[in-house]
Design an enzyme around this catalytic site. Structure first.
Site, PDB file in Angstrom:
ATOM      1  N   SER A 250       0.885  -0.903  -0.076  1.00 39.46           N
ATOM      2  CA  SER A 250       0.045  -0.124   0.040  1.00 39.46           C
ATOM      3  C   SER A 250       0.936   1.107   0.435  1.00 39.46           C
ATOM      4  O   SER A 250       1.726   1.364  -1.190  1.00 39.46           O
ATOM      5  CB  SER A 250      -0.910  -0.298   1.126  1.00 39.46           C
ATOM      6  OG  SER A 250      -1.594   0.857   1.083  1.00 39.46           O
TER       7      SER A 250
ATOM      8  N   ASP B 293     -10.177  -3.190  -4.381  1.00 42.58           N
ATOM      9  CA  ASP B 293      -9.440  -2.566  -4.067  1.00 42.58           C
ATOM     10  C   ASP B 293      -9.435  -1.144  -4.735  1.00 42.58           C
ATOM     11  O   ASP B 293      -9.477  -1.452  -6.274  1.00 42.58           O
ATOM     12  CB  ASP B 293      -8.137  -2.557  -3.824  1.00 42.58           C
ATOM     13  CG  ASP B 293      -7.118  -2.637  -3.349  1.00 42.58           C
ATOM     14  OD1 ASP B 293      -7.767  -1.087  -2.815  1.00 42.58           O
ATOM     15  OD2 ASP B 293      -5.942  -2.538  -3.104  1.00 42.58           O
TER      16      ASP B 293
ATOM     17  N   HIS C   5      -8.202  -4.943  -0.106  1.00 33.57           N
ATOM     18  CA  HIS C   5      -6.819  -4.188   0.430  1.00 33.57           C
ATOM     19  C   HIS C   5      -6.837  -4.828   1.879  1.00 33.57           C
ATOM     20  O   HIS C   5      -7.717  -5.347   2.270  1.00 33.57           O
ATOM     21  CB  HIS C   5      -7.140  -2.778   1.035  1.00 33.57           C
ATOM     22  CG  HIS C   5      -5.679  -1.482   0.036  1.00 33.57           C
ATOM     23  ND1 HIS C   5      -4.843  -1.505  -0.390  1.00 33.57           N
ATOM     24  CD2 HIS C   5      -5.304  -1.675   2.135  1.00 33.57           C
ATOM     25  CE1 HIS C   5      -4.368  -0.815  -0.223  1.00 33.57           C
ATOM     26  NE2 HIS C   5      -4.109  -0.860   0.405  1.00 33.57           N
TER      27      HIS C   5
END
Length: 314
Positions: A156, A251, A281
């Site tokens: 991320s 996501d 995610h």
């Protein structure tokens, strides 16, 4: 929802039942206190050695956690950056995945506790991330590491930092990196992709929380155009290290991760790009409850090992 992995749906149902307020309605302090995914990570594996220490950074010491696998060494080194939108997350957040990567890739993992926003806005996190790689290259012997075999990785916002560090290393003439491991990375400041529309709400990471993260991270909108914030905007990606790009079907960040993989490929960079269709995610943090989380960690470890072996064979 039809293709959502049943294990991922179970996680989402549990989180909904817990009733936590949306991220964007919280202060950074509240968000940090409430974001604990460790129950989903599972039991931490034993590694030969775990050491908390500090390394020099551009604005004071940077805390790191060093994981060393069994064996003789010197080992290749993965410098890992945790996710959390540059605002939340810490060394504990990624403790389990880092242990698994150290054991499976037979490498030292240096997990970096870079400065968080909004107390430290862009480019503080990127500067710390790059400083950590420089330290590893110069001081590898201190951690039984091999300075000729260094990789960067993260998930991320940490995937964003790993991609950015690869750019910074290229722009600054080093250190030479063997690999970049980008797990559902943030690659652009923008919220207009198809995956942002399809997955705006209901799949853990939301469009509104990403806007909240970016607003805390950037000093102003113009920072979002900087390739060290939005690596997909870099004019020239040639010569970057081979990449693994993992994305999740449900996501908001899916499309920008895949677009970055495509741009790397077009620049002649070797890329392994994999979408985990049924995943949300954050699944890389959840190997204790998500089989696909374990699979992704295994895939990342194999990619690392292969890249390190390739450098070692030269």
């Amino acid at each position: 929802m039809l293709n959502l992995d049943p294990q991922a749906k179970f996680v989402l149902d549990q989180l909904e039942a817990a009733g936590a307020p949306p991220m964007e309605t919280q202060t950074p302090e509240e968000a940090r206190a409430s974001a604990d995914f460790s129950p989903l990570a599972g039991v931490p594996e034993e590694v030969a050695k775990v050491e908390n220490r500090t390394i020099p950074g551009p604005d004071g010491e940077i805390p790191v956690r060093v994981y060393t696998p069994e064996g003789e060494g010197p080992f290749p080194v993965l410098v890992f950056y945790h996710g959390g939108g540059w605002v939340i997350g810490d060394l504990d957040t990624v403790d389990v995945p880092c242990r698994m990567l150290a054991n499976r890739a037979k490498c030292v993992v240096v997990s970096v506790d870079y400065r968080l926003a909004p107390e430290h806005k862009f480019p503080a996190a990127a500067d710390d991330a790059y400083a950590a790689v420089q330290w590893v290259a110069e001081s590898a012997a201190e951690i039984n590491g091999d300075p000729a075999r260094i990789a960067v990785g993260g998930d991320s916002a940490g995937g964003n930092l790993a991609a950015v560090v690869a750019l910074m290393a290229k722009d600054n003439g080093g250190p030479n990196l063997a690999y970049q491991m980008l797990i559902y990375p943030v690659t652009r400041h923008g919220f207009d992709t198809v995956s942002y529309v399809e997955n705006a709400d209901g799949y853990l990471l939301t469009k509104n929380s990403m806007i909240w993260f970016w607003d805390h991270y950037l000093r102003d909108e113009s920072d979002g155009m900087n390739p060290y914030a939005s690596p997909i905007l870099a004019k020239d990606l040639t010569g970057l290290p081979p990449a693994l790009v993992i994305t999740a079907g449900f996501d908001p960040l899916r499309d920008e991760g895949e677009a970055y993989a495509e741009k790397l490929k077009n620049a002649g960079v070797p890329v392994e790009a994999t979408r985990y269709d049924g995943m949300i995610h954050g699944f890389f943090w959840m190997p204790g409850i998500l089989e696909q989380g374990r699979n992704a960690i295994d895939q990342a470890a194999k990619g690392l090992k292969d890249a390190f072996d390739m450098v070692g064979a030269v």
